[in-house]
Design a protein around this motif. Structure first.
Motif, mmCIF file in Angstrom:
data_model
loop_
_atom_site.group_PDB
_atom_site.id
_atom_site.type_symbol
_atom_site.label_atom_id
_atom_site.label_comp_id
_atom_site.label_asym_id
_atom_site.label_seq_id
_atom_site.Cartn_x
_atom_site.Cartn_y
_atom_site.Cartn_z
ATOM 1 N N ASP A 28 1.221 -1.363 0.088
ATOM 2 C CA ASP A 28 0.031 0.109 0.455
ATOM 3 C C ASP A 28 1.254 1.735 0.011
ATOM 4 O OD1 ASP A 28 -1.919 1.413 0.177
ATOM 5 O OD2 ASP A 28 -2.440 1.281 2.356
ATOM 6 N N PHE A 29 1.382 1.861 -1.154
ATOM 7 C CA PHE A 29 2.272 2.840 -1.501
ATOM 8 C C PHE A 29 1.315 4.133 -1.195
ATOM 9 C CE2 PHE A 29 1.027 1.373 -5.291
ATOM 10 C CZ PHE A 29 0.765 2.908 -5.697
ATOM 11 N N LEU A 30 -0.100 4.032 -1.999
ATOM 12 C CA LEU A 30 -0.247 5.101 -2.479
ATOM 13 C C LEU A 30 -1.459 5.139 -0.749
ATOM 14 C CD1 LEU A 30 -1.948 6.625 -4.726
ATOM 15 C CD2 LEU A 30 -3.937 4.806 -4.685
ATOM 16 N N MET A 31 -2.178 4.507 -0.117
ATOM 17 C CA MET A 31 -2.648 5.121 1.287
ATOM 18 C C MET A 31 -1.802 5.165 2.701
ATOM 19 S SD MET A 31 -5.061 6.195 -0.083
ATOM 20 C CE MET A 31 -6.542 6.630 1.458
ATOM 21 N N MET A 32 -0.543 4.466 2.450
ATOM 22 C CA MET A 32 0.359 4.151 4.025
ATOM 23 C C MET A 32 -0.776 3.523 4.924
ATOM 24 S SD MET A 32 1.186 8.734 4.263
ATOM 25 C CE MET A 32 2.935 7.707 5.206
ATOM 26 N N GLY A 33 -0.958 2.805 4.562
ATOM 27 C CA GLY A 33 -1.430 1.291 4.906
ATOM 28 C C GLY A 33 -3.010 1.549 5.232
#
Length: 252
Positions: free
Chosen positions: A193-198
């Motif tokens: 999840d690089f987009l939503m930081m977890g």
């Protein structure tokens, strides 16, 4: 190029304070912090969310309602009960404002220990504050935008927090994979999840709502925000709760 850099900064900084402060602290209280640190986070949330500022109280209470009533008629946001993204987000907005302005009665179990700084919230959520941030974003684009298509990012800057909400509350209930059988439609949106930081590990989170690490169920599920929290814990800015650090295994 400077417009793109600004958008990346706004995306990840605003998202960090949403997941770290509003979500994992205000709603789930996976860690503790001093009152001074709490006020620092209120201020930084305003700085980095800008025109999108969300109240820790309004967000925290609404998110607790989401967990309690996920994918039922009482859920503040569910693709199951809204025909499209826009109707869901409009209902979310109305519920958030009703909670934040205390226009509706909410059971004490949903409000217990949720942080609130009423005077600051009133200022940060005011039309004056939102218009001032909007003017600053627009001025930046006037000075630094070098192509017409870069102006397409301006509405995104104005609506960054709602867009973050749409990605999780709509798409992460429709697309993705699951590690756990739960009573709702929550899914893990991305393997890494690089987009939503977890935040995208939504199925993991719905199974273990009080866990600080939203990822870590499969080897590739890296929750970036959690590792920042570990560093902040080592620096004594926050204190992670032992109850929030329990490792879990996939159950299907």
């Amino acid at each position: 190029m400077k417009v793109i850099v600004l958008m990346i900064i706004l995306w990840y900084s605003g998202l960090f304070f949403q997941t770290f402060f509003l979500h994992r602290y205000a709603a789930h209280q996976t860690f503790t912090m001093s009152k001074f640190a709490e006020k620092v986070c209120f201020f930084l949330t305003w700085i980095f969310q800008g025109s999108n500022y969300l109240s820790a109280y309004g967000y925290g209470v609404m998110h607790r309602l989401h967990h309690a009533y996920a994918d039922t008629e009482k859920d503040p946001h569910s693709p199951k009960y809204d025909s499209n993204i826009f109707t869901m987000m409009w209902r979310t907005k109305n519920t958030y404002q009703d909670i934040n302005k205390k226009r509706i009665k909410v059971d004490e179990k949903f409000t217990k220990n949720v942080p609130q700084w009423e005077r600051f919230d009133a200022f940060a959520s005011s039309k004056l504050s939102r218009l001032a941030w909007g003017a600053l974003y627009t001025a930046f684009f006037v000075v630094f935008a070098t192509a017409w298509w870069q102006w397409l990012f301006l509405p995104v800057a104005f609506l960054m927090a709602p867009i973050h909400g749409v990605i999780i509350n709509w798409f992460a209930h429709i697309y993705g994979y699951v590690n756990f059988k739960v009573s709702d439609t929550s899914k893990n949106l991305l393997p890494f999840d690089f987009l939503m930081m977890g935040e995208g590990y939504h199925n993991n989170h719905h199974k273990h709502g009080g866990r600080a690490n939203f990822g870590g169920v499969r080897w590739y599920e890296i929750d970036i925000t959690y590792y920042i929290m570990v560093v902040l814990d080592k620096l004594n800015f926050i204190q992670l709760k032992k109850s929030a650090l329990v490792p879990v295994k996939r159950e299907l």
